[in-house]
Design a protein around this motif. Structure first.
Motif, PDB file in Angstrom:
ATOM      1  N   CYS A  26       8.629   3.556   3.163  1.00 34.96           N
ATOM      2  CA  CYS A  26       8.572   2.269   3.858  1.00 34.96           C
ATOM      3  C   CYS A  26       8.670   1.122   2.863  1.00 34.96           C
ATOM      4  CB  CYS A  26       7.279   2.158   4.659  1.00 34.96           C
ATOM      5  SG  CYS A  26       5.783   2.251   3.654  1.00 34.96           S
ATOM      6  N   ALA A  27       8.919  -0.059   3.386  1.00 34.08           N
ATOM      7  CA  ALA A  27       8.940  -1.256   2.546  1.00 34.08           C
ATOM      8  C   ALA A  27       7.526  -1.655   2.160  1.00 34.08           C
ATOM      9  CB  ALA A  27       9.619  -2.396   3.297  1.00 34.08           C
ATOM     10  N   SER A  28       7.410  -2.364   1.053  1.00 31.79           N
ATOM     11  CA  SER A  28       6.123  -2.928   0.652  1.00 31.79           C
ATOM     12  C   SER A  28       5.932  -4.251   1.377  1.00 31.79           C
ATOM     13  CB  SER A  28       6.084  -3.148  -0.862  1.00 31.79           C
ATOM     14  OG  SER A  28       4.926  -3.855  -1.235  1.00 31.79           O
ATOM     15  N   THR A  29       4.954  -4.299   2.251  1.00 32.60           N
ATOM     16  CA  THR A  29       4.632  -5.496   3.013  1.00 32.60           C
ATOM     17  C   THR A  29       3.113  -5.679   2.975  1.00 32.60           C
ATOM     18  OG1 THR A  29       4.281  -4.342   5.117  1.00 32.60           O
ATOM     19  CG2 THR A  29       6.552  -4.972   4.574  1.00 32.60           C
ATOM     20  N   PRO A  30       2.616  -6.823   3.420  1.00 30.88           N
ATOM     21  CA  PRO A  30       1.158  -6.973   3.477  1.00 30.88           C
ATOM     22  C   PRO A  30       0.485  -5.880   4.300  1.00 30.88           C
ATOM     23  CG  PRO A  30       2.197  -9.110   3.721  1.00 30.88           C
ATOM     24  CD  PRO A  30       3.311  -8.092   3.733  1.00 30.88           C
ATOM     25  N   GLU A  31       1.193  -5.347   5.289  1.00 32.32           N
ATOM     26  CA  GLU A  31       0.613  -4.305   6.140  1.00 32.32           C
ATOM     27  C   GLU A  31       0.619  -2.933   5.481  1.00 32.32           C
ATOM     28  OE1 GLU A  31       1.573  -7.787   8.106  1.00 32.32           O
ATOM     29  OE2 GLU A  31       3.102  -6.443   7.218  1.00 32.32           O
ATOM     30  N   THR A  32       1.580  -2.664   4.602  1.00 35.94           N
ATOM     31  CA  THR A  32       1.693  -1.322   4.024  1.00 35.94           C
ATOM     32  C   THR A  32       1.077  -1.193   2.635  1.00 35.94           C
ATOM     33  OG1 THR A  32       3.880  -1.764   3.057  1.00 35.94           O
ATOM     34  CG2 THR A  32       3.817  -0.895   5.320  1.00 35.94           C
ATOM     35  N   ARG A  33       0.810  -2.308   1.963  1.00 36.55           N
ATOM     36  CA  ARG A  33       0.252  -2.208   0.607  1.00 36.55           C
ATOM     37  C   ARG A  33      -1.126  -1.566   0.656  1.00 36.55           C
ATOM     38  NH1 ARG A  33       2.397  -8.116  -0.118  1.00 36.55           N
ATOM     39  NH2 ARG A  33       4.593  -7.580  -0.420  1.00 36.55           N
ATOM     40  N   GLY A  34      -1.301  -0.518  -0.142  1.00 43.49           N
ATOM     41  CA  GLY A  34      -2.559   0.212  -0.157  1.00 43.49           C
ATOM     42  C   GLY A  34      -2.765   1.093   1.053  1.00 43.49           C
ATOM     43  N   MET A  35      -1.724   1.341   1.820  1.00 45.55           N
ATOM     44  CA  MET A  35      -1.841   2.102   3.061  1.00 45.55           C
ATOM     45  C   MET A  35      -2.227   3.554   2.803  1.00 45.55           C
ATOM     46  SD  MET A  35       1.001   2.134   6.073  1.00 45.55           S
ATOM     47  CE  MET A  35       0.639   2.724   7.718  1.00 45.55           C
ATOM     48  N   VAL A  36      -1.688   4.129   1.726  1.00 43.86           N
ATOM     49  CA  VAL A  36      -2.052   5.507   1.369  1.00 43.86           C
ATOM     50  C   VAL A  36      -3.261   5.414   0.449  1.00 43.86           C
ATOM     51  CG1 VAL A  36      -1.258   7.680   0.389  1.00 43.86           C
ATOM     52  CG2 VAL A  36       0.356   6.212   1.613  1.00 43.86           C
ATOM     53  N   ASN A  37      -4.431   5.371   1.068  1.00 43.85           N
ATOM     54  CA  ASN A  37      -5.690   5.164   0.362  1.00 43.85           C
ATOM     55  C   ASN A  37      -6.581   6.394   0.495  1.00 43.85           C
ATOM     56  OD1 ASN A  37      -6.576   5.027   3.026  1.00 43.85           O
ATOM     57  ND2 ASN A  37      -6.662   2.788   3.028  1.00 43.85           N
ATOM     58  N   ALA A  38      -7.823   6.271   0.075  1.00 47.70           N
ATOM     59  CA  ALA A  38      -8.738   7.418   0.104  1.00 47.70           C
ATOM     60  C   ALA A  38      -8.931   7.938   1.523  1.00 47.70           C
ATOM     61  CB  ALA A  38     -10.083   7.017  -0.501  1.00 47.70           C
ATOM     62  N   GLN A  39      -9.022   7.041   2.494  1.00 46.42           N
ATOM     63  CA  GLN A  39      -9.217   7.465   3.882  1.00 46.42           C
ATOM     64  C   GLN A  39      -8.002   8.236   4.390  1.00 46.42           C
ATOM     65  OE1 GLN A  39      -9.794   4.236   2.791  1.00 46.42           O
ATOM     66  NE2 GLN A  39     -12.017   4.594   2.648  1.00 46.42           N
ATOM     67  N   ALA A  40      -6.813   7.765   4.040  1.00 46.16           N
ATOM     68  CA  ALA A  40      -5.598   8.457   4.462  1.00 46.16           C
ATOM     69  C   ALA A  40      -5.483   9.823   3.795  1.00 46.16           C
ATOM     70  CB  ALA A  40      -4.377   7.602   4.149  1.00 46.16           C
ATOM     71  N   ILE A  41      -5.745   9.874   2.494  1.00 46.68           N
ATOM     72  CA  ILE A  41      -5.633  11.139   1.767  1.00 46.68           C
ATOM     73  C   ILE A  41      -6.621  12.163   2.304  1.00 46.68           C
ATOM     74  CG2 ILE A  41      -5.995  12.204  -0.502  1.00 46.68           C
ATOM     75  CD1 ILE A  41      -4.861   9.592  -1.724  1.00 46.68           C
ATOM     76  N   ALA A  42      -7.794  11.717   2.701  1.00 43.35           N
ATOM     77  CA  ALA A  42      -8.804  12.644   3.241  1.00 43.35           C
ATOM     78  C   ALA A  42      -8.324  13.324   4.505  1.00 43.35           C
ATOM     79  CB  ALA A  42     -10.101  11.890   3.511  1.00 43.35           C
ATOM     80  N   LEU A  43      -7.403  12.700   5.231  1.00 47.23           N
ATOM     81  CA  LEU A  43      -6.905  13.272   6.483  1.00 47.23           C
ATOM     82  C   LEU A  43      -5.784  14.283   6.268  1.00 47.23           C
ATOM     83  CD1 LEU A  43      -6.847  10.025   8.664  1.00 47.23           C
ATOM     84  CD2 LEU A  43      -8.474  11.925   8.820  1.00 47.23           C
ATOM     85  N   LEU A  44      -5.232  14.330   5.065  1.00 46.69           N
ATOM     86  CA  LEU A  44      -4.196  15.311   4.767  1.00 46.69           C
ATOM     87  C   LEU A  44      -4.803  16.699   4.623  1.00 46.69           C
ATOM     88  CD1 LEU A  44      -2.242  13.288   2.052  1.00 46.69           C
ATOM     89  CD2 LEU A  44      -1.337  13.945   4.294  1.00 46.69           C
ATOM     90  N   PRO A  45      -4.029  17.747   4.893  1.00 41.75           N
ATOM     91  CA  PRO A  45      -4.540  19.107   4.633  1.00 41.75           C
ATOM     92  C   PRO A  45      -4.865  19.281   3.148  1.00 41.75           C
ATOM     93  CG  PRO A  45      -2.516  19.168   5.931  1.00 41.75           C
ATOM     94  CD  PRO A  45      -2.662  17.763   5.444  1.00 41.75           C
ATOM     95  N   ASP A  46      -5.853  20.098   2.849  1.00 40.93           N
ATOM     96  CA  ASP A  46      -6.142  20.413   1.451  1.00 40.93           C
ATOM     97  C   ASP A  46      -4.898  21.031   0.812  1.00 40.93           C
ATOM     98  OD1 ASP A  46      -8.691  19.507   1.849  1.00 40.93           O
ATOM     99  OD2 ASP A  46      -9.604  21.511   1.985  1.00 40.93           O
TER     100      ASP A  46
END
Length: 325
Positions: free
Chosen positions: A215-235
């Motif tokens: 995706c593009a870097s926008t105010p909405e997407t910056r930092g989007m892949v953060n600790a909370q997002a990573i925690a939701l990924l499969p181990d």
């Protein structure tokens, strides 16, 4: 012979381009080129800009938020040699009446190829494998070490299903991957190619053995892949980024790579590049590239010509095809 008439627009080109593009721009504009490809700082660009009507710059030019407000009145258009435009403030340009254009479309395939390279390189240990051979650390091979991760048949989540995201999906189909995606809106059925749309980013993450950031870097997407997002990924998931570095939270990503939450990562872009977080260089499970998504002769030439097309259209009084403002 280069144009010399006072009516011919003057274009400042901040970095060296492909020879065919430099030849063309010198024929149609009074162009100031950078034959030594020497990076210019903000003060130098502003000083030179005073004698020009347009600037052709790149995402590699680190000019900062003060750049556009400080531009002289002579500058009427900025053509960026990139698809991304997070290095420019579009609202500031609009406020000053400066047109801004970019180069979508022509680097889709090259960047999607790099995204697949990141997926394969991260999964199969390309970085540590290369170092083992180069550093003469290739000892006796066993049945259990060293090993990477499977790619074929796995689930791929794509963050951003624009041109590049769609091209990544087409390539991933060749590996039998099940495709999921999140964008602001679903794409047309024929463009989705059977990929499953998730209206909410968080809902997609548990279905991602691999997450590709496109995706593009926008105010909405910056930092989007953060600790909370990573925690939701499969181990044991793998994250790759061929878009912009600031979409990832470096601290969260590095912690997940060290803890084993993530098996690996593949990165072509970084926050603050080329001054990347030095911890990445110490991790065996990160496949690193120096922002080469569009770095092929054909792609870089096509990008430059797109810039010139936009400049020509603008100075003919037409609306540039890739106008952002």
């Amino acid at each position: 012979m280069a144009p010399t008439g006072p009516e011919t627009p003057r274009v400042l080109v901040t970095r060296k381009m492909m020879p065919d593009a430099e030849e063309r721009i010198s024929k149609v504009f009074r162009a100031t080129l950078n034959p030594d490809d020497r990076p210019m700082d903000l003060d130098e660009v502003l000083e030179k800009a005073a004698a020009h009507d347009a600037i052709l710059l790149t995402s590699f030019d680190k000019l900062g938020p003060e750049f556009i407000p400080a531009l002289p009145p002579s500058i009427r258009i900025i053509a960026t040699h990139s698809v991304g435009y997070d290095h420019l403030s579009i609202p500031q340009a609009k406020a000053k009446g400066i047109a801004v254009t970019n180069t979508p479309g022509v680097l889709t395939d090259a960047t999607a190829d790099i995204a697949l390279l990141l997926i394969l390189g991260a999964a199969r240990g390309a970085s540590w494998g290369d170092r083992m051979v180069r550093e003469n650390r290739w000892g006796a091979t066993t049945l259990i070490s060293p090993m990477g991760c499977d790619v074929s048949g796995k689930r791929l989540g794509i963050l951003g299903m624009g041109r590049i995201g769609q091209a990544v999906a087409r390539r991933a189909r060749g590996f039998g991957m099940a495709i999921h995606y999140h964008s602001r809106n679903p794409v047309a059925v024929e463009d989705a190619q059977g990929a499953i749309y998730h209206a909410h980013f968080e809902e997609m993450l548990p279905s991602c053995d691999f997450l590709s950031v496109n995706c593009a870097s926008t105010p909405e997407t910056r930092g989007m892949v953060n600790a909370q997002a990573i925690a939701l990924l499969p181990d044991g998931a793998i994250i790759v980024n061929s878009a912009r570095g600031d979409i990832l939270d470096d601290d969260a990503l590095i912690k997940a790579l060290i803890s084993g939450k993530l098996a690996a990562a593949g990165l072509d872009v970084f926050k603050g590049e080329p001054a990347i977080d030095p911890r990445y260089r110490t991790l065996e499970n990160v496949f690193l590239l120096p922002h080469i998504g569009s770095a092929t002769p054909g792609t870089r030439s096509a990008m430059a010509h797109k810039c010139i097309d936009n400049l020509e259209q603008f100075f003919r009084g037409e609306r540039p095809a890739d106008l952002l403002t």
